[in-house]
Structure formats: structure tokens, C-alpha cells
Write a protein that holds these residues in place. Sequence first.
Motif, short mmCIF file in Angstrom:
data_model
loop_
_atom_site.label_atom_id
_atom_site.label_comp_id
_atom_site.label_asym_id
_atom_site.label_seq_id
_atom_site.Cartn_x
_atom_site.Cartn_y
_atom_site.Cartn_z
N HIS A 165 7.58 -4.60 -7.32
CA HIS A 165 8.05 -4.74 -5.96
C HIS A 165 6.93 -4.15 -5.10
N GLU A 166 7.04 -4.21 -3.80
CA GLU A 166 5.89 -3.89 -2.95
C GLU A 166 5.21 -2.56 -3.26
N PRO A 167 5.93 -1.43 -3.29
CA PRO A 167 5.22 -0.16 -3.54
C PRO A 167 4.55 -0.09 -4.91
N SER A 168 5.18 -0.65 -5.94
CA SER A 168 4.59 -0.56 -7.28
C SER A 168 3.37 -1.45 -7.41
N LEU A 169 3.38 -2.62 -6.76
CA LEU A 169 2.21 -3.50 -6.80
C LEU A 169 1.03 -2.84 -6.08
N ILE A 170 1.27 -2.33 -4.89
CA ILE A 170 0.20 -1.69 -4.13
C ILE A 170 -0.37 -0.49 -4.90
N ALA A 171 0.49 0.32 -5.48
CA ALA A 171 0.03 1.48 -6.25
C ALA A 171 -0.81 1.05 -7.45
N ASP A 172 -0.37 0.01 -8.16
CA ASP A 172 -1.11 -0.45 -9.34
C ASP A 172 -2.49 -0.96 -8.96
N ILE A 173 -2.58 -1.80 -7.93
CA ILE A 173 -3.87 -2.38 -7.53
C ILE A 173 -4.80 -1.29 -7.01
N ARG A 174 -4.27 -0.36 -6.24
CA ARG A 174 -5.10 0.74 -5.72
C ARG A 174 -5.55 1.69 -6.82
N SER A 175 -4.81 1.76 -7.92
CA SER A 175 -5.23 2.63 -9.02
C SER A 175 -6.43 2.03 -9.77
N ALA A 176 -6.65 0.74 -9.63
CA ALA A 176 -7.78 0.09 -10.30
C ALA A 176 -9.08 0.23 -9.52
N VAL A 177 -8.98 0.18 -8.19
CA VAL A 177 -10.17 0.23 -7.34
C VAL A 177 -9.72 0.55 -5.91
N PRO A 178 -10.52 1.26 -5.12
CA PRO A 178 -10.10 1.56 -3.74
C PRO A 178 -10.24 0.34 -2.83
N TRP A 179 -9.30 0.19 -1.91
CA TRP A 179 -9.31 -0.89 -0.93
C TRP A 179 -9.22 -0.27 0.46
N SER A 180 -9.78 -0.93 1.46
CA SER A 180 -9.72 -0.36 2.81
C SER A 180 -8.32 -0.47 3.40
N SER A 181 -7.56 -1.50 3.00
CA SER A 181 -6.18 -1.62 3.46
C SER A 181 -5.39 -2.51 2.52
N ALA A 182 -4.07 -2.37 2.59
CA ALA A 182 -3.15 -3.21 1.82
C ALA A 182 -1.91 -3.41 2.65
N LYS A 183 -1.43 -4.66 2.72
CA LYS A 183 -0.20 -4.92 3.48
C LYS A 183 0.49 -6.16 2.91
N ALA A 184 1.81 -6.10 2.95
CA ALA A 184 2.61 -7.26 2.56
C ALA A 184 2.46 -8.33 3.63
N LEU A 185 2.41 -9.57 3.20
CA LEU A 185 2.27 -10.70 4.11
C LEU A 185 3.58 -11.46 4.21
N ASP A 186 3.87 -11.95 5.38
CA ASP A 186 5.03 -12.82 5.59
C ASP A 186 4.50 -14.23 5.73
N GLY A 187 4.13 -14.81 4.59
CA GLY A 187 3.52 -16.13 4.60
C GLY A 187 2.01 -16.03 4.66
N VAL A 188 1.34 -16.98 4.04
CA VAL A 188 -0.11 -17.04 4.01
C VAL A 188 -0.53 -18.46 4.31
N SER A 189 -1.54 -18.61 5.16
CA SER A 189 -2.08 -19.93 5.46
C SER A 189 -3.60 -19.86 5.45
N ILE A 190 -4.17 -20.47 4.42
CA ILE A 190 -5.62 -20.58 4.29
C ILE A 190 -5.88 -22.05 3.97
N PRO A 191 -6.76 -22.73 4.72
CA PRO A 191 -7.00 -24.15 4.46
C PRO A 191 -7.29 -24.44 2.98
N GLY A 192 -6.60 -25.43 2.45
CA GLY A 192 -6.75 -25.86 1.06
C GLY A 192 -5.87 -25.14 0.07
#
Length: 177
Positions: free
Chosen positions: A134-161
Motif C-alpha cells: 500500500h502507499e507507505p510500504s511501497l514508498i518505504a521499500d523504494i526509498r530503502s533501495a536508493v534515495p529519491w528527491s521526492s515521492a508522491k502518489a498519483l491520481d492518474g498518469v498521462s504520458i504520450p504513448g
Amino acid sequence: MSNWPVGDKLNIGSGQRRFEGNGWINIDAVSRPGQIPDLIIDVGKEALPYDDNSMEYVVLCHMYEHLGLGEGHGLIREAHRVLKSGGSLIIGVPDMKALAIRWLDGRLEDYLYFVNVYGAYQGEPGDRHAWGFHEPSLIADIRSAVPWSSAKALDGVSIPGADFPVDWWTLQVQFIK
């Protein structure tokens, strides 16, 4: 000049969800009829054949849950390596907390709940889900692998293609390098 597909966006674990055009490169560890990637690599166990700081996006759409807890950290480090400064890692996984709440309340049928718990098996061991988030556990897992400048849940994603799922049970989190 290499023979690797050219682009600046990686769809890792493309499987049933290919992204087309606009610089997308579809990568998977397996190829099967109707699910043919542009490049076959078991990322995390094998290095990506792309330069450091060369990609705008790396997407893991319904693939990270197929790895056991901590098993995807090599993949996350590899994604971080190839992303440009300010580039995005977008991870979409089943939101196990949201699914469990609806299932326990009787508002979700068994099939949808259990296909998200166990995965949609298609004959390969990697089709099965190995971990849930769920959101907190995913963010914690990914951040434990490597540092990121930010992390946020998205409400929909739109990238061409890109063909992102819009299901209520899909948690999508963006990590910025």
C-alpha cells in the motif's frame, strides 16, 4: 552504434501492456505470443544497455509485486542509474489495503481480490505475485533501495504513448530522481 532499441522512456515488465511510440522501449524478462517486448532482459539481474542519466521515464506497471520484498532493489538501482536528473520512476501496483478493505466489507468479489493477491498466472512462475504493497510500504521499500528527491502518489498518469491502468485498486507512485 548499438543494436539496442532507441528511446528515452522504459516500460519494464511490459508483458500484456505495451507502450507504443513517443520514445517508449518495452522490456520484459520473457516473450510469449501477443506479449513480445522490444528487449528481453531480466532487469536487476542484468544491467540495462543504456547510459547513465539517459532516460526521462522508467515505468514498472503491475510488475513490481511479482518480486519478493527486497528482490527488486537491483531493478530500482538500475532505474535510478539510467534516469536523468529530474526524471521519473513510476510504479503501479495493486493497492492491497484498498482491496482488502473492500473485500472484507463484502463490496468486492473473490475473483478480483484473489487475482490481485496471487496474480494472473499464464504459465510462467514470474506471473505470480510475490509481495503486496500500500502507499507507505511501497514508498518505504523504494526509498530503502536508493534515495529519491521526492515521492508522491498519483491520481492518474498521462504520458504520450503510455497505457496506464485506471482501476481504483491500482496505486501509482512517482519517484523523482
